[in-house]
Motif scaffolding. Structure first.
Motif, PDB file in Angstrom:
ATOM      1  N   ILE A  44       0.861  -1.182   0.000  1.00 49.52           N
ATOM      2  CA  ILE A  44       0.000   0.000   0.000  1.00 49.52           C
ATOM      3  C   ILE A  44       0.890   1.222   0.000  1.00 49.52           C
ATOM      4  N   VAL A  45       0.664   2.090  -0.967  1.00 51.49           N
ATOM      5  CA  VAL A  45       1.510   3.260  -1.148  1.00 51.49           C
ATOM      6  C   VAL A  45       0.622   4.494  -1.320  1.00 51.49           C
ATOM      7  N   GLN A  46       1.088   5.598  -0.790  1.00 53.64           N
ATOM      8  CA  GLN A  46       0.355   6.851  -0.969  1.00 53.64           C
ATOM      9  C   GLN A  46       0.621   7.417  -2.356  1.00 53.64           C
ATOM     10  N   LYS A  47      -0.382   8.071  -2.907  1.00 55.54           N
ATOM     11  CA  LYS A  47      -0.224   8.736  -4.212  1.00 55.54           C
ATOM     12  C   LYS A  47       1.013   9.630  -4.206  1.00 55.54           C
ATOM     13  N   GLY A  77       4.046   8.489  -4.088  1.00 56.01           N
ATOM     14  CA  GLY A  77       5.150   7.754  -3.480  1.00 56.01           C
ATOM     15  C   GLY A  77       5.814   6.791  -4.451  1.00 56.01           C
ATOM     16  N   SER A  79       6.758   2.904  -5.305  1.00 58.07           N
ATOM     17  CA  SER A  79       6.424   1.498  -5.050  1.00 58.07           C
ATOM     18  C   SER A  79       7.616   0.651  -5.461  1.00 58.07           C
ATOM     19  N   PRO A 103      -3.167   6.312  -8.404  1.00 58.37           N
ATOM     20  CA  PRO A 103      -4.250   5.340  -8.143  1.00 58.37           C
ATOM     21  C   PRO A 103      -4.485   4.387  -9.316  1.00 58.37           C
ATOM     22  N   SER A 146      -2.865   0.918  -9.347  1.00 58.82           N
ATOM     23  CA  SER A 146      -3.366  -0.142  -8.469  1.00 58.82           C
ATOM     24  C   SER A 146      -3.711  -1.373  -9.314  1.00 58.82           C
ATOM     25  N   VAL A 166      -2.657   1.964  -4.460  1.00 60.84           N
ATOM     26  CA  VAL A 166      -2.201   3.345  -4.323  1.00 60.84           C
ATOM     27  C   VAL A 166      -3.394   4.177  -3.897  1.00 60.84           C
ATOM     28  N   TRP A 167      -3.301   4.735  -2.703  1.00 56.90           N
ATOM     29  CA  TRP A 167      -4.452   5.503  -2.223  1.00 56.90           C
ATOM     30  C   TRP A 167      -4.203   6.993  -2.361  1.00 56.90           C
ATOM     31  N   PRO A 168      -5.273   7.738  -2.660  1.00 50.77           N
ATOM     32  CA  PRO A 168      -5.124   9.163  -3.000  1.00 50.77           C
ATOM     33  C   PRO A 168      -4.604  10.025  -1.854  1.00 50.77           C
TER      34      PRO A 168
END
Lengths: 110, 115
Positions: free
Chosen positions: A12-15, A17, A19, A82, A85, A108-110
C-alpha cells in the motif's frame, strides 16, 4: 521448487510515493526478466523487461533494477498513481519459457 | 488485429465432465502457452508449444491435454474435470524479437468452475 520468489505479497503506497517490488531467482541460465501488470478480470500485460547485460532499464515512471551477482531484480514505480493499483508479476526465463512469481497486489491511495 | 483470443470466457462444469478451451492468435507467433492462475500462486505453466507440431509439459500438466491445431490455434482439453481444476486459464503467445527476447502476450482468460 519455486523458481522465482516475489515480495511483498501486498503493498500500500500513498499517491506520489515510490512502489518497490522485489524478485529473486535461482537459475543462472535465465536471460530474460519481464514484469507484467494485471487488472482485475483481465489478462496480464507486459509492462517492462530487462536482459542481464544491463543493470537498469527505465520506461517512463517504471524502472527495473537488476543485480546479476545477487540474482535479484526489482520494479520501481515512481510517482505512484491510483491507476497503478493492480497486481504485478515478475518473471524469469530463457528460450521463451517463463517462470512467474506469485504476484504483488499494489494499492495506491489518494 | 485481435491479439490472443480465448473461448469461452466463463464455464461451469460438473465433476467428471470434459471440455476444450480454445485459443487463437493473429500475431504470426511460433510459440503458444497455457497457464493457470490461482489465488496466491501466480501463473503456472500447464503446457506449451514452441512451434507448430510440438508440445511440451510445463509445471502442472496432470489432468490436461493439448493440441496445436495449426500455427494460430492451441487448445487445452480437460478429459474428466475435477474441483482442483477450478481456476482462471490464460493462453499466451510469443515470437522471437530483437536481442533474442520472447515477449509473451496473454489472452483475456477463461474462468472455469468445477462443482
Amino acid at each position: 521448487q519455486q523458481q522465482v520468489k516475489q515480495s511483498p505479497q501486498s503493498l500500500i503506497v500513498q499517491k506520489g510515493g515510490i512502489s518497490i517490488i522485489n524478485c529473486a531467482y535461482e537459475n543462472t541460465a535465465f536471460d530474460y526478466f519481464p514484469w507484467y501488470q494485471q487488472f482485475p478480470g483481465k489478462g496480464p500485460a507486459l509492462l517492462i523487461a530487462i536482459r542481464p547485460d544491463v543493470s537498469e532499464k527505465k520506461e517512463g515512471r517504471f524502472t527495473i533494477s537488476f543485480n546479476k551477482s545477487a540474482k535479484q531484480f526489482s520494479l520501481h514505480i515512481m510517482d505512484s498513481q491510483p491507476g497503478d493499483s493492480a497486481t504485478y508479476f515478475c518473471a524469469a526465463g530463457s528460450l521463451g519459457r517463463l517462470y512467474f512469481g506469485r504476484g504483488t497486489q499494489l494499492t495506491v491511495w489518494p | 488485429n485481435a491479439g490472443v483470443t480465448q473461448t469461452p470466457k466463463f464455464q461451469v462444469l460438473k465433476t467428471g465432465q470434459s471440455m476444450t478451451l480454445q485459443c487463437a492468435q493473429d500475431m504470426n507467433h511460433n510459440s503458444m502457452y497455457w497457464y493457470r492462475q490461482d489465488p496466491g500462486m501466480g501463473l503456472r505453466l500447464i503446457y506449451y508449444s514452441a512451434s507448430e507440431g510440438t508440445t511440451d509439459k510445463g509445471e502442472v500438466p496432470n489432468g490436461y491435454n493439448v493440441s496445436r491445431l495449426n500455427k494460430r490455434e492451441f487448445s487445452l482439453r480437460l478429459e474428466s474435470a475435477a474441483p482442483s481444476q477450478t481456476s482462471v486459464y490464460f493462453c499466451a503467445s510469443s515470437g522471437l524479437r530483437g536481442q533474442g527476447t520472447y515477449e509473451q502476450y496473454f489472452g483475456p482468460g477463461t474462468r472455469l468452475t468445477v462443482t
